[in-house]
Design an enzyme around this catalytic site. Sequence first.
Site, PDB file in Angstrom:
ATOM      1  N   LYS A   1      36.301  27.674   4.031  1.00  0.00           N
ATOM      2  CA  LYS A   1      35.748  28.161   2.798  1.00  0.00           C
ATOM      3  C   LYS A   1      35.052  29.472   3.059  1.00  0.00           C
ATOM      4  CE  LYS A   1      33.949  23.613   3.189  1.00  0.00           C
ATOM      5  NZ  LYS A   1      33.094  23.043   4.158  1.00  0.00           N
TER       6      LYS A   1
ATOM      7  N   ASP B   1      39.010  26.156   8.691  1.00  0.00           N
ATOM      8  CA  ASP B   1      38.135  26.905   7.793  1.00  0.00           C
ATOM      9  C   ASP B   1      38.369  28.396   7.914  1.00  0.00           C
ATOM     10  OD1 ASP B   1      36.904  24.670   6.992  1.00  0.00           O
ATOM     11  OD2 ASP B   1      35.040  24.987   8.089  1.00  0.00           O
TER      12      ASP B   1
ATOM     13  N   MET C   1      23.891  31.946   7.369  1.00  0.00           N
ATOM     14  CA  MET C   1      24.192  32.235   5.958  1.00  0.00           C
ATOM     15  C   MET C   1      23.066  33.042   5.322  1.00  0.00           C
ATOM     16  SD  MET C   1      25.939  28.631   4.929  1.00  0.00           S
ATOM     17  CE  MET C   1      25.080  27.645   6.132  1.00  0.00           C
TER      18      MET C   1
HETATM   19  C1  SAM Z   1      28.768  27.518   7.163  1.00  0.00           C
HETATM   20  S1  SAM Z   1      27.891  28.212   8.505  1.00  0.00           S
HETATM   21  C2  SAM Z   1      28.773  27.535   9.828  1.00  0.00           C
HETATM   22  C3  SAM Z   1      28.035  27.566  11.109  1.00  0.00           C
HETATM   23  C4  SAM Z   1      28.832  27.021  12.244  1.00  0.00           C
HETATM   24  N1  SAM Z   1      29.037  25.614  12.079  1.00  0.00           N
HETATM   25  C5  SAM Z   1      28.170  27.292  13.607  1.00  0.00           C
HETATM   26  O1  SAM Z   1      27.743  26.338  14.290  1.00  0.00           O
HETATM   27  O2  SAM Z   1      28.087  28.453  13.977  1.00  0.00           O
HETATM   28  C6  SAM Z   1      28.443  29.856   8.442  1.00  0.00           C
HETATM   29  C7  SAM Z   1      27.439  30.832   8.995  1.00  0.00           C
HETATM   30  O3  SAM Z   1      27.448  30.810  10.408  1.00  0.00           O
HETATM   31  C8  SAM Z   1      27.153  32.083  10.910  1.00  0.00           C
HETATM   32  N2  SAM Z   1      28.292  32.522  11.713  1.00  0.00           N
HETATM   33  C9  SAM Z   1      29.397  31.833  11.994  1.00  0.00           C
HETATM   34  N3  SAM Z   1      30.194  32.532  12.818  1.00  0.00           N
HETATM   35  C10 SAM Z   1      29.577  33.694  13.055  1.00  0.00           C
HETATM   36  C11 SAM Z   1      29.885  34.840  13.850  1.00  0.00           C
HETATM   37  N4  SAM Z   1      31.011  34.927  14.539  1.00  0.00           N
HETATM   38  N5  SAM Z   1      29.002  35.863  13.860  1.00  0.00           N
HETATM   39  C12 SAM Z   1      27.846  35.770  13.177  1.00  0.00           C
HETATM   40  N6  SAM Z   1      27.503  34.725  12.420  1.00  0.00           N
HETATM   41  C13 SAM Z   1      28.352  33.694  12.361  1.00  0.00           C
HETATM   42  C14 SAM Z   1      26.939  32.993   9.722  1.00  0.00           C
HETATM   43  O4  SAM Z   1      25.570  32.972   9.425  1.00  0.00           O
HETATM   44  C15 SAM Z   1      27.720  32.281   8.655  1.00  0.00           C
HETATM   45  O5  SAM Z   1      27.274  32.601   7.365  1.00  0.00           O
END
Ligand code: SAM
Length: 461
Positions: free
Chosen positions: A266, A244, A380
């Site tokens: 995505k 991803d 998100m």
């Molecule tokens: C589709 S979700 C995926 C979450 C992922 N599966 C997890 O457990 O962290 C995507 C969201 O995760 C958060 N996110 C993922 N990586 C991040 C990071 N390195 N720093 C801050 N927020 C993050 C943000 O809110 C982003 O919009």
Amino acid sequence: MRYFPAFMDLQGQTVLISGGGELAVRKARLLLPSGARIVAYHASEDGPLARELSDRLILRTEPISDTAFRENIRLVVAATGDEAEDERVAKLGRAHGVPVNAVDMPHLCDVVIPSIVERGDLVIGISTGGATPVLGRRLREKLEAMLPARLGEVIAFAKERRGRVAEALEPQKRRAFWERFFSGAASDAVLSRDETRAEALFSEELRGETPGHVHIVGAGPGDPELLTLKALRVCQEADVILHDALVSDEVLALCRRDAERIYVGKKRANHALPQPEIGALMVELAQAGKRVVRLKGGDPFIFGRGGEELEVLEAAGVEASVIPGITAATGCAARAELPLTHRGLSQSVTFVTAEAGGGGAPDIDWKALASVGGTIAVYMGVRRAGDVAADLMRGGLDASTPAAVIANGTLPTERIIRADLATLGEAADQISAPGLLVIGDVAAKAKGEELLSLARQEIAA
Ligand SMILES: C[S@@+](CC[C@H](N)C(=O)[O-])C[C@H]1O[C@@H](n2cnc3c(N)ncnc32)[C@H](O)[C@@H]1O
């Protein structure tokens, strides 16, 4: 190379240790798994060796003398810590033609005892020739971390089946078979303690059916050191990696170099491949016998659609498993030194998304959430931060409730902004990267470089 590595068969053989203190305990511990019969001399009845290992070796209080060599001795270890005594014992051993190891005295050693990594029949000895034992120990720690704890069981499983493989396959095909076995689903099943499945997969592979499988793997929030050992292992064994947008380049750099890499999306509104096609591609690759890693940011089961993908694989009869990752909330919180729960401040934490599947607002009862009084981690939520804050304030949370926005958490480009509910939307407007909102009293503890706290300023005025 001064010391040549060779492995001694000490099963049932007698080894003499001179000393009964901590040095002797350390050497005895290393030697005992070999099945050696250990006789310890110069060991007081209430010393560390007697206290810790008296039931596993023979203890003598007198110093080693010629009479100790009346029986057949394979090795002498001088470990009293007394230089003169260890030297005397070393000379005595040599005079009787027995190889000697003298602790911390390389000039007296015929044999060095290495740092040892053991997984059943697999034994790795590391020696720096007595030059820097600390480096040897550090290497050992690295190897310990790299090698799965149950690798010994995988080796035993393979050993028991060597005959079957030799019968079923011509010699030139055996090597390729074993290479696949050690990085395939059957050995994975042994590592997961599922011997029945391991046997079934092994038999299939032996019949040439080479079943593929998919690991749905959490890559964590970005910092490659936050990968789990299991995730790292399967990423280094994969034939194909479907990843991803949220998987960092640093994590991808750790994956097997010659694995095929397929970017499947995505970023918001930029899905490289629609979800049903990702599912179909995983099934197709696995059915072609590939070892597929579906690498996802954070944890696959937290807003990661890991559950949906698992269902698709199971419906198609594809072997699949899930490897968890550190989710954004825990990764970001650690970086910001913001405890998600903290005695006296927050007794609960809720992970919530601010976006529904199609990009709209999700069906969340913000009022109920506001009334819980714990920490709220919003995934998100950057684009809708103002709306989320407004919903929570309407639900009863005070405008001055601490909040933080953490973008690109754990990556070099990380940004942490402290705010409160009144200014959360404004804080999030400064962010274009994926970001996490943390709302609740604990957010005041975030080590943020920037602070937006308009509500408090207004209240003070
Ligand atoms: C589709 S979700 C995926 C979450 C992922 N599966 C997890 O457990 O962290 C995507 C969201 O995760 C958060 N996110 C993922 N990586 C991040 C990071 N390195 N720093 C801050 N927020 C993050 C943000 O809110 C982003 O919009």
